[in-house]
Motif scaffolding. Structure first.
Motif, PDB file in Angstrom:
ATOM      1  N   ASN A  57       0.842  -1.193   0.000  1.00 38.14           N
ATOM      2  CA  ASN A  57       0.000   0.000   0.000  1.00 38.14           C
ATOM      3  C   ASN A  57       0.879   1.246   0.000  1.00 38.14           C
ATOM      4  O   ASN A  57       1.882   1.300   0.716  1.00 38.14           O
ATOM      5  CB  ASN A  57      -0.906   0.022   1.239  1.00 38.14           C
ATOM      6  N   PRO A  58       0.512   2.266  -0.763  1.00 38.67           N
ATOM      7  CA  PRO A  58       1.328   3.476  -0.818  1.00 38.67           C
ATOM      8  C   PRO A  58       1.209   4.318   0.447  1.00 38.67           C
ATOM      9  O   PRO A  58       0.208   4.250   1.157  1.00 38.67           O
ATOM     10  CB  PRO A  58       0.755   4.227  -2.026  1.00 38.67           C
ATOM     11  N   TYR A  59       2.247   5.115   0.698  1.00 37.94           N
ATOM     12  CA  TYR A  59       2.242   6.054   1.814  1.00 37.94           C
ATOM     13  C   TYR A  59       0.998   6.944   1.693  1.00 37.94           C
ATOM     14  O   TYR A  59       0.699   7.456   0.613  1.00 37.94           O
ATOM     15  CB  TYR A  59       3.510   6.906   1.751  1.00 37.94           C
ATOM     16  N   PRO A  60       0.257   7.154   2.794  1.00 36.93           N
ATOM     17  CA  PRO A  60      -0.988   7.928   2.732  1.00 36.93           C
ATOM     18  C   PRO A  60      -0.736   9.441   2.685  1.00 36.93           C
ATOM     19  O   PRO A  60      -0.971  10.174   3.641  1.00 36.93           O
ATOM     20  CB  PRO A  60      -1.719   7.511   4.011  1.00 36.93           C
ATOM     21  N   ALA A  61      -0.258   9.919   1.543  1.00 30.18           N
ATOM     22  CA  ALA A  61       0.096  11.327   1.369  1.00 30.18           C
ATOM     23  C   ALA A  61      -1.106  12.244   1.586  1.00 30.18           C
ATOM     24  O   ALA A  61      -0.939  13.378   2.037  1.00 30.18           O
ATOM     25  CB  ALA A  61       0.691  11.549  -0.014  1.00 30.18           C
ATOM     26  N   GLU A  62      -2.313  11.763   1.306  1.00 29.85           N
ATOM     27  CA  GLU A  62      -3.503  12.598   1.479  1.00 29.85           C
ATOM     28  C   GLU A  62      -3.752  12.938   2.947  1.00 29.85           C
ATOM     29  O   GLU A  62      -4.388  13.944   3.265  1.00 29.85           O
ATOM     30  CB  GLU A  62      -4.745  11.927   0.878  1.00 29.85           C
ATOM     31  N   VAL A  63      -3.229  12.118   3.861  1.00 31.21           N
ATOM     32  CA  VAL A  63      -3.360  12.379   5.302  1.00 31.21           C
ATOM     33  C   VAL A  63      -2.278  13.357   5.757  1.00 31.21           C
ATOM     34  O   VAL A  63      -2.506  14.186   6.631  1.00 31.21           O
ATOM     35  CB  VAL A  63      -3.264  11.062   6.103  1.00 31.21           C
ATOM     36  N   ASP A  64      -1.123  13.285   5.137  1.00 30.09           N
ATOM     37  CA  ASP A  64       0.031  14.118   5.477  1.00 30.09           C
ATOM     38  C   ASP A  64      -0.117  15.492   4.812  1.00 30.09           C
ATOM     39  O   ASP A  64       0.663  15.884   3.952  1.00 30.09           O
ATOM     40  CB  ASP A  64       1.311  13.416   5.027  1.00 30.09           C
ATOM     41  N   VAL A  65      -1.133  16.235   5.241  1.00 33.33           N
ATOM     42  CA  VAL A  65      -1.503  17.487   4.574  1.00 33.33           C
ATOM     43  C   VAL A  65      -0.414  18.561   4.653  1.00 33.33           C
ATOM     44  O   VAL A  65      -0.340  19.419   3.774  1.00 33.33           O
ATOM     45  CB  VAL A  65      -2.843  18.039   5.121  1.00 33.33           C
ATOM     46  N   ASN A  66       0.434  18.532   5.663  1.00 31.35           N
ATOM     47  CA  ASN A  66       1.520  19.513   5.779  1.00 31.35           C
ATOM     48  C   ASN A  66       2.821  19.004   5.172  1.00 31.35           C
ATOM     49  O   ASN A  66       3.854  19.656   5.280  1.00 31.35           O
ATOM     50  CB  ASN A  66       1.752  19.893   7.242  1.00 31.35           C
ATOM     51  N   ASN A  67       2.765  17.824   4.563  1.00 30.19           N
ATOM     52  CA  ASN A  67       3.932  17.219   3.925  1.00 30.19           C
ATOM     53  C   ASN A  67       5.106  17.090   4.907  1.00 30.19           C
ATOM     54  O   ASN A  67       6.243  17.399   4.579  1.00 30.19           O
ATOM     55  CB  ASN A  67       4.339  18.012   2.677  1.00 30.19           C
ATOM     56  N   ASP A  68       4.798  16.613   6.133  1.00 34.48           N
ATOM     57  CA  ASP A  68       5.827  16.408   7.154  1.00 34.48           C
ATOM     58  C   ASP A  68       6.641  15.148   6.902  1.00 34.48           C
ATOM     59  O   ASP A  68       7.703  14.975   7.490  1.00 34.48           O
ATOM     60  CB  ASP A  68       5.179  16.310   8.540  1.00 34.48           C
ATOM     61  N   GLY A  69       6.117  14.235   6.095  1.00 32.46           N
ATOM     62  CA  GLY A  69       6.836  13.004   5.796  1.00 32.46           C
ATOM     63  C   GLY A  69       6.606  11.903   6.804  1.00 32.46           C
ATOM     64  O   GLY A  69       7.302  10.887   6.782  1.00 32.46           O
ATOM     65  N   ILE A  70       5.629  12.101   7.685  1.00 31.00           N
ATOM     66  CA  ILE A  70       5.342  11.077   8.683  1.00 31.00           C
ATOM     67  C   ILE A  70       3.860  11.106   9.030  1.00 31.00           C
ATOM     68  O   ILE A  70       3.247  12.163   9.065  1.00 31.00           O
ATOM     69  CB  ILE A  70       6.205  11.279   9.959  1.00 31.00           C
TER      70      ILE A  70
END
Length: 86
Positions: free
Chosen positions: A22-35
Motif C-alpha cells: 500500500n502506498p504512503y498515505p500522502a492525502e493524510v500528510d496534509v503539511n507534507n511532514d513526511g510522517i
C-alpha cells in the motif's frame, strides 16, 4: 501499568509502501511532514486510520499535556537489598 493506547508511525523517507504494497498515505500528510501516525486503543493493532503529525501532537497533548515525570526510587540488586524487601 495499563495499556491504554499504542502508537506506530510511518516515515516516508524509510519506505514508500507498507509490507502489503500500500502506498504512503500522502492525502493524510496534509503539511507534507513526511510522517503519519497510527493511534490504537488498548492492545489492538490497526493501520487503517492514519493521522497527520499535527493531529498526533494534538492527541498527545490531550492525553499527556501537563503530565510530570514520575521518579521511581532505584536500589542496586544486592543480597542485603533483596532481604530488605518484605
Amino acid at each position: 501499568y495499563e495499556a491504554v493506547f499504542s502508537v506506530d508511525a510511518w516515515d516516508r523517507e524509510l519506505a514508500d509502501t507498507d509490507y502489503d504494497g500500500n502506498p504512503y498515505p500522502a492525502e493524510v500528510d496534509v503539511n507534507n511532514d513526511g510522517i503519519v501516525f497510527y493511534i490504537m486503543p488498548g492492545g489492538s493493532y490497526d493501520t487503517d486510520h492514519p493521522v497527520s503529525l499535527r493531529e498526533y501532537k494534538s492527541w498527545y497533548d490531550s492525553i499527556l499535556g501537563g503530565a510530570s515525570e514520575l521518579k521511581v526510587p532505584f536500589q542496586d540488586l544486592t543480597e542485603d537489598n533483596i532481604r530488605g524487601v518484605q
